[in-house]
Design a protein around this motif. Structure first.
Motif, PDB file in Angstrom:
ATOM      1  N   CYS A  13       0.841  -1.197   0.000  1.00 29.69           N
ATOM      2  CA  CYS A  13       0.000   0.000   0.000  1.00 29.69           C
ATOM      3  C   CYS A  13       0.875   1.246   0.000  1.00 29.69           C
ATOM      4  O   CYS A  13       1.844   1.327   0.749  1.00 29.69           O
ATOM      5  CB  CYS A  13      -0.900   0.001   1.234  1.00 29.69           C
TER       6      CYS A  13
ATOM      7  N   LYS B 132      -0.646   4.297   0.395  1.00 28.39           N
ATOM      8  CA  LYS B 132      -1.301   5.330   1.191  1.00 28.39           C
ATOM      9  C   LYS B 132      -0.563   5.367   2.528  1.00 28.39           C
ATOM     10  O   LYS B 132       0.252   4.481   2.824  1.00 28.39           O
ATOM     11  CB  LYS B 132      -2.774   5.001   1.397  1.00 28.39           C
TER      12      LYS B 132
ATOM     13  N   CYS C 135      -2.139   6.002   5.846  1.00 27.59           N
ATOM     14  CA  CYS C 135      -3.109   6.262   6.905  1.00 27.59           C
ATOM     15  C   CYS C 135      -2.378   6.195   8.239  1.00 27.59           C
ATOM     16  O   CYS C 135      -1.617   5.242   8.481  1.00 27.59           O
ATOM     17  CB  CYS C 135      -4.253   5.261   6.841  1.00 27.59           C
TER      18      CYS C 135
ATOM     19  N   TYR D 261      -2.929   5.474  11.200  1.00 24.90           N
ATOM     20  CA  TYR D 261      -3.165   4.420  12.212  1.00 24.90           C
ATOM     21  C   TYR D 261      -2.699   3.045  11.744  1.00 24.90           C
ATOM     22  O   TYR D 261      -2.758   2.085  12.502  1.00 24.90           O
ATOM     23  CB  TYR D 261      -4.681   4.327  12.499  1.00 24.90           C
ATOM     24  N   CYS D 262      -2.251   2.915  10.499  1.00 21.65           N
ATOM     25  CA  CYS D 262      -2.216   1.603   9.850  1.00 21.65           C
ATOM     26  C   CYS D 262      -0.810   1.016   9.687  1.00 21.65           C
ATOM     27  O   CYS D 262       0.113   1.696   9.236  1.00 21.65           O
ATOM     28  CB  CYS D 262      -2.887   1.726   8.483  1.00 21.65           C
TER      29      CYS D 262
ATOM     30  N   VAL E 226      -0.156  -1.582   7.683  1.00 18.02           N
ATOM     31  CA  VAL E 226      -0.006  -2.305   6.409  1.00 18.02           C
ATOM     32  C   VAL E 226       1.179  -1.812   5.563  1.00 18.02           C
ATOM     33  O   VAL E 226       1.954  -2.635   5.053  1.00 18.02           O
ATOM     34  CB  VAL E 226      -1.328  -2.297   5.607  1.00 18.02           C
ATOM     35  N   PRO E 227       1.367  -0.477   5.403  1.00 22.29           N
ATOM     36  CA  PRO E 227       2.520  -0.063   4.591  1.00 22.29           C
ATOM     37  C   PRO E 227       3.839  -0.591   5.145  1.00 22.29           C
ATOM     38  O   PRO E 227       4.801  -0.773   4.396  1.00 22.29           O
ATOM     39  CB  PRO E 227       2.461   1.469   4.658  1.00 22.29           C
TER      40      PRO E 227
ATOM     41  N   THR F  48      -5.693  -1.724  -1.531  1.00 20.60           N
ATOM     42  CA  THR F  48      -6.372  -0.633  -2.241  1.00 20.60           C
ATOM     43  C   THR F  48      -6.497  -1.137  -3.676  1.00 20.60           C
ATOM     44  O   THR F  48      -5.763  -0.707  -4.567  1.00 20.60           O
ATOM     45  CB  THR F  48      -5.549   0.670  -2.181  1.00 20.60           C
TER      46      THR F  48
ATOM     47  N   HIS G 262     -10.303   2.041  -2.217  1.00 16.41           N
ATOM     48  CA  HIS G 262     -10.019   3.272  -1.467  1.00 16.41           C
ATOM     49  C   HIS G 262     -10.861   4.397  -2.064  1.00 16.41           C
ATOM     50  O   HIS G 262     -10.871   4.580  -3.285  1.00 16.41           O
ATOM     51  CB  HIS G 262      -8.531   3.616  -1.545  1.00 16.41           C
TER      52      HIS G 262
ATOM     53  N   ARG H 266      -6.522  10.360   5.505  1.00 17.03           N
ATOM     54  CA  ARG H 266      -7.349   9.556   4.597  1.00 17.03           C
ATOM     55  C   ARG H 266      -7.551  10.222   3.227  1.00 17.03           C
ATOM     56  O   ARG H 266      -8.180   9.640   2.347  1.00 17.03           O
ATOM     57  CB  ARG H 266      -8.717   9.281   5.230  1.00 17.03           C
TER      58      ARG H 266
END
Ligand code: SAM
Ligand code: SF4
Length: 477
Positions: free
Chosen positions: A195, A197, A199, A201-202, A204-205, A240, A276, A315
């Motif tokens: 990813c 993006k 964000c 809080y995330c 994943v990246p 996404t 997304h 976001r």
């Protein structure tokens, strides 16, 4: 829709092995590691337990395929396995804790000589620190390195005590030679990994690395093979998914790819998740309108109804811009169901911000929503943000969101009573003549039919009753 689950993959369910690259040969073990002679049959057994979302479920299918093609046999209990693997999720703290508590059950001395391995997002996030916390673990491997699993296992067999595979920026995950698919009719297919993006809080990246799209030609070839193998529904996956960028000279857009996948003979349903909002446009809605095989369902996570909180979450859209996307979907010629994800209790979320999330639920009229308490995660910008919300208050907000959404779903589902939908039958109750399936809009439909052997069939069901989470009906013969 990302369905969160914790599955102990059973070796009993329908198993299909597909060669992803036709004629693919078993790769050589890398230099410096000698592949040992095949061990006794019993020592080549593995048990695989999966935590997390559909992407993890599909990753486990790839892992099972890679291992099966190398002569390993999957068993449905860790007792009978020489190799115990946990494919892990770290999206919220609780998910990561669950993994360590499972690992605790295999402490040194209690592991019965088994090789214990941690795969997936916790592996990627914690890396070699897992060896500190759980010294009985000997394999740590992130999702981008699954192709290397046989090499890593060979290294263990030849005497290495600990091995890791922690790359994040390779596109190898797409091209595992074998994928063992566990669902008999629906096939998952990752089209974009990682990813780009950010964000706040995330994880994943950090755990899945930067965005890498798979070439459209390779995707379409795999879909053709899936159709030939009897799959009629494919679900395109990506964190996404609609940010897809074809890396090949063909430069297919995501909506062109959707239409092309739907056009493969034998494919009756195409799903895609997760979209997304910032990359969601009317071309996708136009595709759904024009091509019946593209399912009339969009999972479009909003996370918050407050523009202030959306900004803090990074976001990249406002409350109003998000509603414009919903308006595009609601204006379509055929009804399209919309589902979402919500986070409550993000740092700085005031009562006013929270009320804006409730207002958005009323405005968007979702057909389903996954809602979560904000969970602080390592390496994320939100971790150090001021004004944390107490756990108790997060719990209160979560209950309110879930109750409001339940009412909305009940009302929306009640409007469907009397209508008839095509359902792909994927479950059978122990009670005679009771079946379950999903409509194109991804609703669960439980129904009765005088017919037997309906699994895998597409049939019309007339809805007779509706609840917040499912419909009840009768085979419309
Ligand atoms: N890529 C998707 C998107 O952009 O919405 C979501 C992927 S994430 C694996 C699934 C959901 O988990 C998110 O939509 C979000 O609601 C939730 N989530 C992610 N990080 C979270 C956190 N730190 N605390 C609580 N929920 C979180
Ligand atoms: Fe996480 Fe945001 Fe990427 Fe979704 S878009 S995976 S929430 S960083």
């Amino acid at each position: 829709m990302l369905i969160w689950l914790h599955s102990r993959m059973s070796a009993q369910i329908d198993v299909r092995l597909e060669a992803l690259a036709s004629g693919a040969a078993a790769p050589q073990v890398s230099s410096g590691m000698s592949a040992r002679a095949p061990a006794a049959e019993t020592s080549r057994t593995f048990y695989l337990e999966t935590f997390g979302c559909q992407m993890n479920v599909h990753d486990s299918e790839k892992v099972a395929g890679v291992l099966s093609s190398r002569g390993y046999r999957q068993v449905d209990s860790s007792e009978n396995a020489a190799l115990v693997l946990f494919n892990t999720c770290s999206i919220r703290e609780k998910a990561a804790q669950k993994v360590f508590s499972r690992l605790g059950q295999y402490k040194a001395g209690q592991d019965g000589g088994r090789i214990i391995g941690v795969l997936g997002c916790v592996a990627q996030q914690e890396g070699e620190e897992i060896f500190e916390r759980a010294p009985w673990v000997s394999l740590v491997c992130g999702s981008a390195s699954y192709r290397k699993l046989p090499e890593l296992l060979a290294a263990l067999e030849s005497g290495n005590r600990r091995v890791t595979g922690l790359d994040t920026d390779t596109d190898e995950t797409f091209e595992t030679e074998m994928t063992r698919r566990d669902h008999p009719f629906r096939a998952y297919l990752t089209i974009i990994e990682g990813c780009n993006k950010a964000c706040s809080y995330c994880v994943v990246p950090y755990t899945r690395g930067p965005e890498r799209s798979r070439a459209s030609r390779a995707i379409l070839e795999e879909v053709r093979r899936l159709a030939d193998a009897g799959y009629s529904e494919v679900q395109l996956l990506g964190q996404t998914v609609n940010s897809y960028r074809d890396p090949s000279p063909r430069r297919m857009s995501f909506s062109e790819l959707l239409a092309a996948v739907a056009g493969v003979p034998g494919i009756r349903r195409v799903r895609f998740t997760t979209s997304h909002p910032s990359d969601f446009g009317k071309d996708i809605v136009a595709d759904i309108e024009a091509v019946p095989a593209i399912c009339d369902h969009v999972h479009l996570p909003v996370q918050s109804g407050s523009t202030k909180i959306l900004r803090a979450m990074q976001r990249t859209y406002t409350h109003e811009q998000y509603l414009e996307k919903i308006a595009l979907i609601r204006a379509a010629r055929r009804p399209i169901s919309v589902t979402t994800d919500i986070i409550v209790g993000f740092p700085g979320e005031s009562e006013q911000d929270f009320q804006e999330t409730l207002t958005l639920l009323d405005e968007a009229q979702y057909d389903g929503a996954f809602s979560f308490k904000y969970s602080p995660r390592p390496n994320t910008p939100a971790l150090t943000m001021s004004d944390p919300i107490p756990e108790e208050e997060k719990g209160r907000r979560l209950m309110i969101v879930q109750e409001r959404q339940r009412q909305i779903q009940t009302m929306r589902n009640e409007t469907l009573v009397g209508q008839s939908f095509e359902v792909l039958v994927d479950g059978q109750s122990r009670r005679a003549n009771q079946w379950a399936g999903r409509s194109s809009s991804n609703r669960v439909v439980n129904f009765t039919s005088p017919r037997s052997n309906l699994l895998g069939e597409y049939i019309q069901v007339r809805v007779t009753r509706a609840g917040p989470n499912s419909l009840v009906g009768e085979h419309d013969i």
